[in-house]
Design an enzyme around this catalytic site. Structure first.
Site, mmCIF file in Angstrom:
data_model
loop_
_atom_site.group_PDB
_atom_site.id
_atom_site.type_symbol
_atom_site.label_atom_id
_atom_site.label_comp_id
_atom_site.label_asym_id
_atom_site.label_seq_id
_atom_site.Cartn_x
_atom_site.Cartn_y
_atom_site.Cartn_z
ATOM 1 N N HIS A 77 -25.357 13.186 16.365
ATOM 2 C CA HIS A 77 -26.131 13.264 15.117
ATOM 3 C C HIS A 77 -27.248 14.298 15.272
ATOM 4 O O HIS A 77 -27.958 14.289 16.291
ATOM 5 C CB HIS A 77 -26.755 11.909 14.761
ATOM 6 C CG HIS A 77 -25.747 10.858 14.410
ATOM 7 N ND1 HIS A 77 -25.071 10.133 15.364
ATOM 8 C CD2 HIS A 77 -25.298 10.418 13.195
ATOM 9 C CE1 HIS A 77 -24.248 9.281 14.773
ATOM 10 N NE2 HIS A 77 -24.355 9.436 13.455
ATOM 11 N N ASP A 129 -23.254 14.690 12.537
ATOM 12 C CA ASP A 129 -23.371 14.054 11.221
ATOM 13 C C ASP A 129 -24.812 14.026 10.721
ATOM 14 O O ASP A 129 -25.766 14.043 11.511
ATOM 15 C CB ASP A 129 -22.854 12.607 11.269
ATOM 16 C CG ASP A 129 -21.340 12.540 11.161
ATOM 17 O OD1 ASP A 129 -20.692 13.604 11.191
ATOM 18 O OD2 ASP A 129 -20.810 11.424 11.066
#
Length: 740
Positions: free
Chosen positions: A256, A104
């Site tokens: 991430h 993400d």
């Protein structure tokens, strides 16, 4: 009174000069629009840059604890992949011993390439949910990501929680991200992950309508089974442990690749991949999961594990989507280069502005103390008569006041009124007053420089004083103005021009500008021996010095600046006499003010360009080129040209970043300006009450002056020429005593 009489007709055809002026004037409106468009374009670039950084329109609210009564139970208890095939909400789970590795918040210039390098090394595909603003900033990384065989999804354009947003904002966030993907990698995608989302059991009544709408539009919403919580930076071992599913179950795992310092993620990722492969796990993308879960004989049967299945969510961008995407990426590239460059430039401008304030305060104080010492003298008193030249074109409102003020002079003078083809009876008014020592010279309209040259040629005395036809002198003005000529090195003297019609708002603003800017500047330039301009309202010259440099030139719109620089280059000294005051009628409307200041600023640029050779002048005559020219260019052209951007940045910061910090910074700069203005008012013995207008002046009047300068620069770049322009006068500046 002596009068020269040329032939005059009732009506005449426009002269060549008037026709040229008319054509040039007709070009001004497009140039004004071009100047405004230039400033607007820079403003848009800054707004785009702010929007990309989620500073414009950003919304960081995150929903918590909302009810999920509207969400079907099978969705809350289902797998991490939510689809709406056939209009029916369905979830898909990741098969056992399978990992859908998702990332993400990217792309990030530092961390995403390192993640891609690891995935390529271990031949593992990933699914990256990208923030559109970051895609537009780093398109090359996204292109490499897709070419490597990874899959991408939409993570909104500004990383906003869509649960709080309107339907139009939701649509805009998705469409803008798709455009960014199209411009970066030539694709669009059907995958979506909402910022701040987690597992499907976190769907609530606020977010469910968003997923339903996107599902109807063909999007697949992706959640997670397992969260590495790498954003917490708990340590490499914890990241690996938390990302590992239990008992061989499949999982959509979240890492991430952006959004902060990700060194622990980069260190943990290889260890995680090695651990899971050793445990018999395979890695795939979200599309790979969906292909593997297709029923036998389904449309995607047999595609699991193929390259097509790994990127099945991608679609080639075509038509307007592709071109609009490329335009977006190009615009962002411009913003990414322009805004930092402007920021650096504004730092330089800010330092220059503060440096100028510091120089003015220090040098003005020194100038005042030096010239007002009891023992200071220019030499023996100058008592001989002088010639006062008054060029006039349609000055019927002011001519009587101007000549009556000169008639009260305590210094012997002759007055030469040069009527430059007036059609309103200006010459007749001058003749009808019956004042002694007044001569009226009539000439066909040829412009102010020609009128002044006519006056110089007909002057009887060695010192000539030049003034405007809308100006009045105090009785002692001429005497004060000519005293510096006791020094044989002095070739010209600038007087202290003051605004007489200061009772209006526009007049008060100009009054502040005259006292603070013009006169403080002149004190500074006087000490540095590089005075750039003798004001047309009040100046005195040695007649032979004017003739030596060829008289007043009509090469520029600023004949006063032109001749001042010419005198410097001829080795003449130019000084400022603060006690010689003249009261002039400043423009009374914004239109008139714009016209006047445009002529001044453009004319100054013309004069500087005309005398660019002064930069290489040697000896004492080269002092203006060495000192004055750089200072004038920096303080009167470059710094004001960039100053509007400071105001734009300030407004931008107040609205979108930190209102308090930006406001304090603006107030600090205003405080410095007030300090300078108060000191200037003290030196000129002016009333401080006008300084109450200064904050409003900074908000309104100054912006107009900036636009005038931009207008002048555009004109200089595109060509064009104006002649002596006539401003509308009211004659309200009467006696010097009525200063208000």
């Amino acid at each position: 009174m002596t009068t020269t009489t040329p032939s005059r007709g009732r009506r005449r055809a426009p002269s060549r000069i008037e026709r040229a002026a008319g054509r040039a004037a007709a070009l001004q409106r497009p140039r004004v629009l071009l100047a405004l468009l230039l400033l607007l374009a820079l403003t848009c670039v800054m707004l785009l840059d702010g929007y990309l950084r989620a500073e414009v329109g950003g919304d960081q609210r995150v929903r918590t604890g909302a009810s999920a009564s509207d969400v079907p139970d099978d969705i809350l208890d289902g797998g991490p992949i939510l689809t709406f095939r056939g209009g029916q909400a369905t979830t898909v789970s990741v098969p056992d011993k399978t990992i859908a590795l998702t990332f993400d918040d990217g792309p990030d210039a530092t961390w995403t390439p390192k993640v891609l390098e690891i995935l390529e090394k271990y031949d593992v595909p990933g699914t990256f949910f990208l923030v559109g603003s970051m895609v537009a900033r780093y398109p090359d990384i996204v292109q490499d990501m897709v070419e490597q065989g990874n899959e991408v999804g939409v993570h909104t354009f500004t990383h906003v929680d869509l649960s709080y947003q309107s339907e139009s904002r939701v649509t805009r966030e998705i469409e803008q991200t798709q455009l960014a993907l199209a411009g970066a990698a030539g694709i669009t995608t059907t995958l979506f992950r909402a910022p701040y989302s987690s597992q499907t059991d976190a769907i609530d009544n606020y977010s469910w309508p968003v997923y339903e709408k996107l599902g109807q539009d063909g999007y697949t919403s992706v959640f997670i089974d397992t969260d590495s919580d790498d954003w917490k930076r708990p340590g490499v071992s914890k990241i690996v442990e938390w990302a590992t599913p239990e008992d061989g179950e499949g999982a959509s795992v979240l890492f991430h690749d952006a959004g902060g310092e990700r060194s622990q993620t980069i260190e943990a990722l290889p260890k995680y991949i090695e651990k899971m492969k050793a445990a018999g796990y395979t890695f795939t993308t979200i599309s790979g999961v969906m292909a593997a879960q297709q029923p036998a004989g389904g449309p995607d049967a047999g595609r699991a594990g193929t390259a097509d299945a790994l990127q099945a969510a991608h679609h080639k961008a075509t038509g307007t989507t592709l071109y609009e995407g490329k335009a977006l990426v190009a615009a962002v590239a411009v913003a990414e280069w322009t805004v930092p460059a402007l920021s650096a430039g504004l730092v330089v401008v800010g330092v220059a502005v503060m440096g100028r304030f510091g120089m003015m305060l220090v040098l003005a104080r020194r100038h005042h103390r030096q010239r007002n010492r009891r023992r200071f003298t220019w030499g023996p008193p100058v008592t001989g008569p002088v010639s006062v030249i008054v060029p006039a074109y349609n000055e019927k409102e002011c001519m009587a006041n101007t000549l009556r003020s000169l008639a009260r002079s305590t210094h012997p003078i002759e007055i030469i009124v040069v009527d430059d083809g007036s059609t309103d009876g200006t010459a007749e008014i001058a003749e009808s007053l019956g004042l002694p020592n007044v001569r009226v010279l009539r000439q066909a309209n040829a412009g102010k420089p020609a009128a002044l040259n006519n006056g110089v040629r007909n002057a009887r005395y060695d010192i000539v004083v030049m003034m405007d036809g809308d100006t009045v002198f105090e009785p002692d003005t001429v005497r004060q103005l000519v005293q510096p000529f006791a020094d044989p090195d002095v070739g010209a003297v600038a007087g202290n021009a003051k605004v007489g019609n200061r009772r209006t708002l526009i007049g008060a603003w100009q009054h502040i500008e005259y006292v603070m800017g013009f006169n403080l500047d002149r004190r500074m330039y006087d000490l540095l021996r590089c005075m750039p301009t003798i004001p047309g309202a009040i100046g005195a010259f040695r007649r032979e010095a004017v003739l030596q440099v060829g008289g007043m030139s009509d090469d520029t719109l600023a004949e006063d600046t032109d001749i001042t620089i010419a005198l410097h280059r001829a080795g003449r000294r130019v000084v400022y006499q603060e006690h010689a005051r003249a009261w002039t009628e400043a423009p009374g409307s914004l239109k008139q003010l714009w016209s006047q200041r445009y002529r001044w600023s453009y004319g100054t640029m013309q004069a500087l360009w005309k005398h660019r050779g002064s930069l290489t002048d040697r000896g004492p005559s080269g002092r203006f080129g060495r000192v004055g020219m750089p200072l004038v260019v920096l303080f009167q052209v470059v710094t004001p040209l960039f100053a509007p951007l400071i105001d734009v940045f300030t407004a931008y910061s107040m609205i979108f970043i930190d209102f308090r910090a930006a406001l304090l910074a603006w107030l600090a700069v205003l405080g410095v300006q007030l300090l300078c203005a108060a000191y200037a008012f003290r030196l000129d013995r002016e009333k401080y009450r006008y300084l109450l207008m200064m904050p409003l002046q900074q908000l309104a009047y100054r912006q107009m002056m900036y636009l005038v300068l931009i207008h002048s620069c555009v004109t200089a770049l595109t060509g064009g020429r104006l002649r002596w322009q006539k401003l509308k006068r009211t004659g309200e500046v009467g006696t010097p005593a009525g200063t208000g």
